[in-house]
Scaffold this motif. Structure first.
Motif, PDB file in Angstrom:
ATOM      1  N   GLU A   1      -0.666   4.803 -10.953  1.00 38.79           N
ATOM      2  CA  GLU A   1      -0.133   3.509 -11.374  1.00 38.79           C
ATOM      3  C   GLU A   1      -0.305   3.303 -12.876  1.00 38.79           C
ATOM      4  O   GLU A   1       0.607   2.826 -13.553  1.00 38.79           O
TER       5      GLU A   1
ATOM      6  N   PHE B   1       2.194   4.006  -4.530  1.00 38.25           N
ATOM      7  CA  PHE B   1       2.431   3.261  -3.298  1.00 38.25           C
ATOM      8  C   PHE B   1       2.289   4.144  -2.058  1.00 38.25           C
ATOM      9  O   PHE B   1       1.829   3.671  -1.009  1.00 38.25           O
TER      10      PHE B   1
ATOM     11  N   LEU C   1      -1.444   4.236  -1.597  1.00 39.40           N
ATOM     12  CA  LEU C   1      -1.935   2.967  -1.047  1.00 39.40           C
ATOM     13  C   LEU C   1      -1.597   2.842   0.434  1.00 39.40           C
ATOM     14  O   LEU C   1      -2.426   2.394   1.230  1.00 39.40           O
ATOM     15  N   SER C   2      -0.407   3.245   0.821  1.00 35.75           N
ATOM     16  CA  SER C   2      -0.048   3.161   2.241  1.00 35.75           C
ATOM     17  C   SER C   2      -0.886   4.122   3.075  1.00 35.75           C
ATOM     18  O   SER C   2      -1.254   3.816   4.215  1.00 35.75           O
TER      19      SER C   2
ATOM     20  N   LEU D   1      -4.168   2.391   3.727  1.00 34.43           N
ATOM     21  CA  LEU D   1      -4.037   1.368   4.763  1.00 34.43           C
ATOM     22  C   LEU D   1      -3.949   1.991   6.149  1.00 34.43           C
ATOM     23  O   LEU D   1      -4.528   1.473   7.104  1.00 34.43           O
TER      24      LEU D   1
ATOM     25  N   ILE E   1      -6.829  -4.203   3.167  1.00 36.20           N
ATOM     26  CA  ILE E   1      -5.822  -4.373   2.127  1.00 36.20           C
ATOM     27  C   ILE E   1      -6.337  -5.203   0.945  1.00 36.20           C
ATOM     28  O   ILE E   1      -6.039  -4.895  -0.203  1.00 36.20           O
TER      29      ILE E   1
ATOM     30  N   VAL F   1      -8.657  -2.850  -1.140  1.00 40.71           N
ATOM     31  CA  VAL F   1      -7.906  -1.755  -1.760  1.00 40.71           C
ATOM     32  C   VAL F   1      -7.012  -2.277  -2.877  1.00 40.71           C
ATOM     33  O   VAL F   1      -7.020  -1.763  -3.996  1.00 40.71           O
ATOM     34  N   TYR F   2      -6.245  -3.303  -2.570  1.00 42.71           N
ATOM     35  CA  TYR F   2      -5.324  -3.835  -3.571  1.00 42.71           C
ATOM     36  C   TYR F   2      -6.087  -4.439  -4.745  1.00 42.71           C
ATOM     37  O   TYR F   2      -5.688  -4.272  -5.905  1.00 42.71           O
TER      38      TYR F   2
ATOM     39  N   TRP G   1      -7.460  -1.587  -6.902  1.00 42.02           N
ATOM     40  CA  TRP G   1      -6.320  -0.905  -7.523  1.00 42.02           C
ATOM     41  C   TRP G   1      -5.748  -1.742  -8.670  1.00 42.02           C
ATOM     42  O   TRP G   1      -5.538  -1.245  -9.771  1.00 42.02           O
ATOM     43  N   ALA G   2      -5.521  -3.010  -8.405  1.00 41.84           N
ATOM     44  CA  ALA G   2      -4.922  -3.876  -9.409  1.00 41.84           C
ATOM     45  C   ALA G   2      -5.862  -4.107 -10.589  1.00 41.84           C
ATOM     46  O   ALA G   2      -5.437  -4.039 -11.753  1.00 41.84           O
TER      47      ALA G   2
END
Length: 114
Positions: free
Chosen positions: A14, A42, A45-46, A49, A55, A58-59, A62-63
């Motif tokens: 990313e 992505f 990330l999937s 999950l 989520i 993880v998000y 990541w963000a």
């Protein structure tokens, strides 16, 4: 341990995509790496999950990592300003992720435990 490796990969992809997006202003060919990086992030990330990673955690990681690393690389590679407010903002984002992580609880045998 494998989940962390995938998460780090998603972060790297990313950040590479975002930096490439900025670089594509001067050279449109960087857009290819932008698309590939975001797509790879992505997919990673999937995969996380599907492995059962929460989520929100993880998000959030990541963000936050993406924001922080992109700000630093923007300064290093593109001479963008890194002001005190930018540093404080990154600190707040990181603190928010820590709060989400600690407040989320841990999953044990399909049940959330705080």
């Amino acid at each position: 341990m494998r989940q962390w490796a995938i998460l780090v990969g998603a972060i790297v992809l990313e950040v590479a995509a975002t930096v490439s997006l900025r670089a594509s202003i001067d050279n449109p060919w960087w857009a290819v790496l932008t698309v590939a990086g975001y797509a790879g992030a992505f997919v990673a990330l999937s995969a996380l999950l599907r492995m059962g990673a929460p989520i929100g955690v993880v998000y959030g990681i990541w963000a936050a990592a993406g924001v922080a690393l992109t700000a630093v690389l923007g300064t290093v590679l593109f001479a963008e300003p890194f002001t005190l407010l930018v540093g404080i903002g990154i600190g707040i984002v990181v603190a928010g992720v820590v709060l989400v992580e600690t407040g989320h609880g841990h999953v044990t045998e399909g049940k959330v435990r705080s």
